[in-house]
Structure formats: C-alpha cells, structure tokens
Design a protein around this motif. Structure first.
Motif, PDB file in Angstrom:
ATOM      1  N   GLU A  24       1.057  -1.104  -0.076  1.00 41.04           N
ATOM      2  CA  GLU A  24      -0.116   0.016  -0.144  1.00 41.04           C
ATOM      3  C   GLU A  24       0.897   1.137   0.030  1.00 41.04           C
ATOM      4  O   GLU A  24       1.886   1.343   0.733  1.00 41.04           O
TER       5      GLU A  24
ATOM      6  N   SER B 156      -3.389  -4.480   6.401  1.00 39.61           N
ATOM      7  CA  SER B 156      -4.045  -5.526   6.261  1.00 39.61           C
ATOM      8  C   SER B 156      -3.212  -6.873   6.003  1.00 39.61           C
ATOM      9  O   SER B 156      -4.297  -7.792   6.091  1.00 39.61           O
TER      10      SER B 156
ATOM     11  N   THR C 224      -0.508   5.945   3.341  1.00 36.46           N
ATOM     12  CA  THR C 224      -1.551   5.566   3.032  1.00 36.46           C
ATOM     13  C   THR C 224      -2.824   6.140   4.227  1.00 36.46           C
ATOM     14  O   THR C 224      -2.333   6.604   5.037  1.00 36.46           O
TER      15      THR C 224
ATOM     16  N   ASP D 162      -5.039   3.972   5.549  1.00 37.43           N
ATOM     17  CA  ASP D 162      -5.529   2.619   5.956  1.00 37.43           C
ATOM     18  C   ASP D 162      -5.166   2.370   7.384  1.00 37.43           C
ATOM     19  O   ASP D 162      -3.957   2.724   8.048  1.00 37.43           O
TER      20      ASP D 162
END
Ligand code: UGA
Length: 436
Positions: A152, A256, A320, A322
């Motif tokens: 990412e 993730s 990111t 995230d």
C-alpha cells in the motif's frame, strides 16, 4: 491461453483496482467488476476510491477507454481471456481466512460459460485453495495462482517493478500465458505448482513480520543494555544474507496483510498438524511492542490518568489512509481507558479514524486539524507513523507542546537535538542517546 481479448478483474479493492489500472497502462483492455454499487459509480466517474499514490492519474487516463467498469459478472467475464480473482479474504477469529467472497464468486462462475479462459487467483488464499477452485469449476478451466506483492502506498510502482512474478499451476501453458500478460515488466519469473505459489505469498509476508519483530526485540534489548539499535540493525542489515530492509523498529507491524497472513499460515500449519514456533513468537513480540510504548509514556508522565497525549500518525504506515492493524487502533483506546485525553493528527487517516472511533462516543478524543494543533496543551507527544512531516525540528515541537515528553516509536527525531532543546526524548532502541 489466448493472446488476444480482454482481461476481467473481479474485485476493485487495493489489489484489483491497482492491477486493473496498471494492466491498462501496459496496453491491455480490462473489464473490472465490483459488487459495491457506490464504488462502481465512483470509478466510472474517474474518482479513485482509495488513497494510493499514482492511481488517480492512471484511472483518469484509462476509465472509459481501456478500462471498463461493470457491476455484472457475466457481462464482465464474457469472452475474457483471463479472469483475475481479487476478492477480499479477511481473517476470522481463528486466524483462518474468510473465503466467503471467493465461494460466492465460484458458484456464480460455475454457472457461466468459461470456455477458452483461465481463472487467475490473486487474492491471498491458503495452500490448497487453487486446487479447490479447479475442482469446483469442474476441472474444465485452467486455474493459475498469481500472488501479488504490492505494498500500500507504493502499489503502482511495485506493479511495474516487482522482485519476481510468480505463476503457479500444473497447467504450464496456462501459467506461461498469465506470465505473458506481464510482458515488459523486468523481473525474474517463477513457474511453480499451486501450493508452492500460495506458500510463497504466505512465507514472504510471514518472514517480513518475523524480521520486523526481530528488529523490535533487538531494540528492546538495546534499551536495556544502553546500546544504539540503529547502529546494531544497520550492522546486521549490511550482511547481504540478512538484507537491510524491514529491520526498522517501530510500533509493531500492522496493515491488512502481515498480521492476517502470519495468522493464516499458522492456522494452515495447525490444520496440517505441523507446529511452527516462529510465527506465534513474532505475533507475541508484536503485541509486546505496543504495551512497551504505553509503559514508556506512563513512566515518563508518572501515570496516564488525567494526562493529555498528542498522537502523530494514525495510519498503519506512511503513504496510506488505511487503519487496519495500525498501532493507533490499539493504543488510542488504551490511552483513553487509562484516563488520558488524546489529541490525534494524521495527514490522511484522520477522517477514517473518526469514523472508527466516533468522537461523541469517545469524549477524551479529538482529531486535530494539523500536527501543531495536536500538540497544544498536551503533556506528551507519541509518534506512531513515519510521515515525512513528523520528522519536524525539535525546537518547533518544544514550542508547541505543553509538556516535554516525546515518545518516538519510529525514531524520526535526532535524540541529541531533541535533548538540546529541553525535550525528554524516548526513541525506540536508543539505549545510549534518548534512553528508551
Ligand atoms: C505487505 C507486503 O510488504 C507486500 O509485499 C504485500 O503485497 C502486502 O503486504 C499484501 O500482502 O498485500 P503492506 O501491508 O502495504 O505490504 O505494508 P508493508 O510496507 O509491508 O508494512 C507492513 C507493516 O510493517 C507496517 O506497519 C510498517 O510500518 C511495518 N514495518 C515495515 C516496520 O515496522 N518496520 C520495517 O522495517 C518495515
């Protein structure tokens, strides 16, 4: 495999969307199919639904031209020469990946005419899954495992500059056909069986997690022995057999993938009756890093109840938005539970964090508009993400921060400079400078 025709990609998550845009950039025509109607309309409108460097430009260039976006699987896959499966495989509590999306897709695919196509699994799936897919499709369609190694934040760059392209299948012609789609990418090609390709993916992410945990454990030891972890880890990484990458200590690996895949591999090994010690040890070490950060803060502040902590960085890493597996998601709630107030800032992930931890339910939490606002009235600064802007001049930090304590999990600041302006600086593994 045919050398003409469109490529279909199922799933417009990080992997599917990036792969679709990058295959278009390589000259292929791609049909991307997604079940989430909101995401479909966003992409059709040329809007990039995820934070990923370089991706919005590629989407703007190719959507409506080489890249067509579908909400219907049959239409998207009709006549395609290859169907890339990029659906999510999130972890269950047991560590087993949830293959629900893949199973649903398979029952739909089984109803379609899949003549003259190849099914390619890019989703990370446990060893044995490609074989299961082949059987579920009636052993009529070649199935190729083609694991992805995109990070990412640098996914577009990684697509064009991979360390290797892996294609796994007992059908060598199909495997080489899939490899041919990457023509122009300069990387070693590895042709393997299904299980080998599946394991390469799990082994890579698990090994990276182990490497980071080792760096974090060395950092803890350096703090206890009065040694400098950056020097030790640099010396270690200069050995080519070890390699310098993924030896940066920090707030514990997140994201993730690493946390999910190390659990997934451990689960698969357990199911096969094989005991793997290193995986569980790396996970325990990762959890301990975060506890240690709280202990550091608490030690310097004389407890956490009633204090205000500024947190710089909510995303699991820089580049990111995230939050999956991010240290912030672990530490901010624990700070609040301990009675601290938190003033958090992240250049990209602030909104996502507020959605995950609604401010009305967390009265001790505020999301600051910029990094300096986060410092106002705070007793300490905790740095969790390595965004460039956080490697700020210590004097500026000293000017804005109410208190003096800085716990820098990513070693972004210079300990001597920080000490020279009066900060009580605690880096990670800085046993001699800025005692950890
Ligand atoms: C990871 C892998 O690096 C990719 O190759 C893989 O394709 C991807 O998972 C996936 O399976 O989809 P990503 O999750 O984007 O990519 O993140 P990484 O860059 O690997 O970082 C993972 C975590 O380790 C982050 O929390 C990062 O801050 C941490 N890290 C990394 C360290 O703490 N120290 C390091 O030296 C390196």
């Amino acid at each position: 495999m045919r050398t003409d025709g469109d490529i279909a990609i199922v799933g417009a998550g990080y992997v599917g969307l990036t792969s679709a845009a990058c295959f278009c950039e390589m000259g292929h025509r791609v049909r991307l199919v997604e079940v989430n109607p909101h995401r479909v309309s966003q992409i059709r409108a040329g809007t990039c639904p995820i934070y990923e460097q370089g991706l919005p430009e590629l989407l703007r260039r190719h959507v409506g031209d080489r890249l067509a976006v579908y909400d219907d699987l049959a239409a998207a896959t009709a006549g395609a020469r290859a169907i890339f499966v990029c659906v999510g495989t999130p972890p269950r509590a047991s560590g087993a990946p949830d293959l629900g999306a893949l199973s649903g897709l398979l029952s739909e695919l089984a109803r379609l005419d899949l003549d003259d196509t190849v099914v390619v699994l890019k989703s990370t799936v446990p060893p044995g899954t490609n074989r299961m897919v082949y059987e579920a499709l009636g052993k009529q369609v070649p199935v190729v495992s083609n694991p992805e190694f995109l990070r990412e934040g640098t996914a577009v760059w990684d697509f064009f500059h991979p360390d290797r392209v892996v294609v796994g299948s007992p059908d060598a012609e199909a495997a080489l056909g899939v490899a041919g789609l990457y023509a122009g990418v300069d990387a070693p090609l590895l042709v393997t069986g299904w299980e080998e390709a599946e394991l390469i993916k799990y082994a890579t992410n698990s090994f990276l997690a182990i490497k980071i945990s080792f760096a974090n454990e060395m950092a803890a030891l350096c703090e206890a022995l009065g040694a400098e972890a950056p020097d030790v880890l640099k010396g270690l990484g200069l050995d080519h057999r070890v390699g310098a990458q993924f030896l940066r200590p920090g707030p514990g690996y997140g994201g993730s993938c690493l946390p999910k895949d190390i659990k997934g591999l451990a689960w698969r090994a357990r199911r096969a009756g094989v005991k793997l010690d290193l995986l569980a040890a790396a996970e325990r070490a990762n959890a301990r890093v975060r506890v240690r950060l709280l202990e550091k803060l608490s030690r310097e502040l004389g407890g956490l109840a009633g204090v205000t902590v500024a947190v710089w960085g909510l995303a699991f890493k820089a580049g990111t938005d995230d939050l999956r597996g991010a240290a912030s998601g672990d530490l901010v709630p624990r700070l609040l539970e301990a009675g601290a107030r938190v003033r958090a800032y992240d250049p990209a992930a602030g909104e996502n964090f507020a959605a995950l931890f609604p401010l009305e339910e967390h009265p001790g939490l505020m999301i600051a508009g910029d990094q300096w606002e986060a410092l106002h009235g705070a007793d300490a600064l905790l740095i969790l993400t390595e965004w460039d802007a956080f490697a700020a001049p210590p004097l500026e930090i000293r000017r804005h921060l109410g208190g003096r304590v800085v716990v820098d999990s990513r070693n972004l600041l210079d300990p001597d400079q920080a000490a020279s302006v009066g900060l009580v600086y605690r880096g990670t593994g800085r046993g001699r400078l800025g005692r950890g």
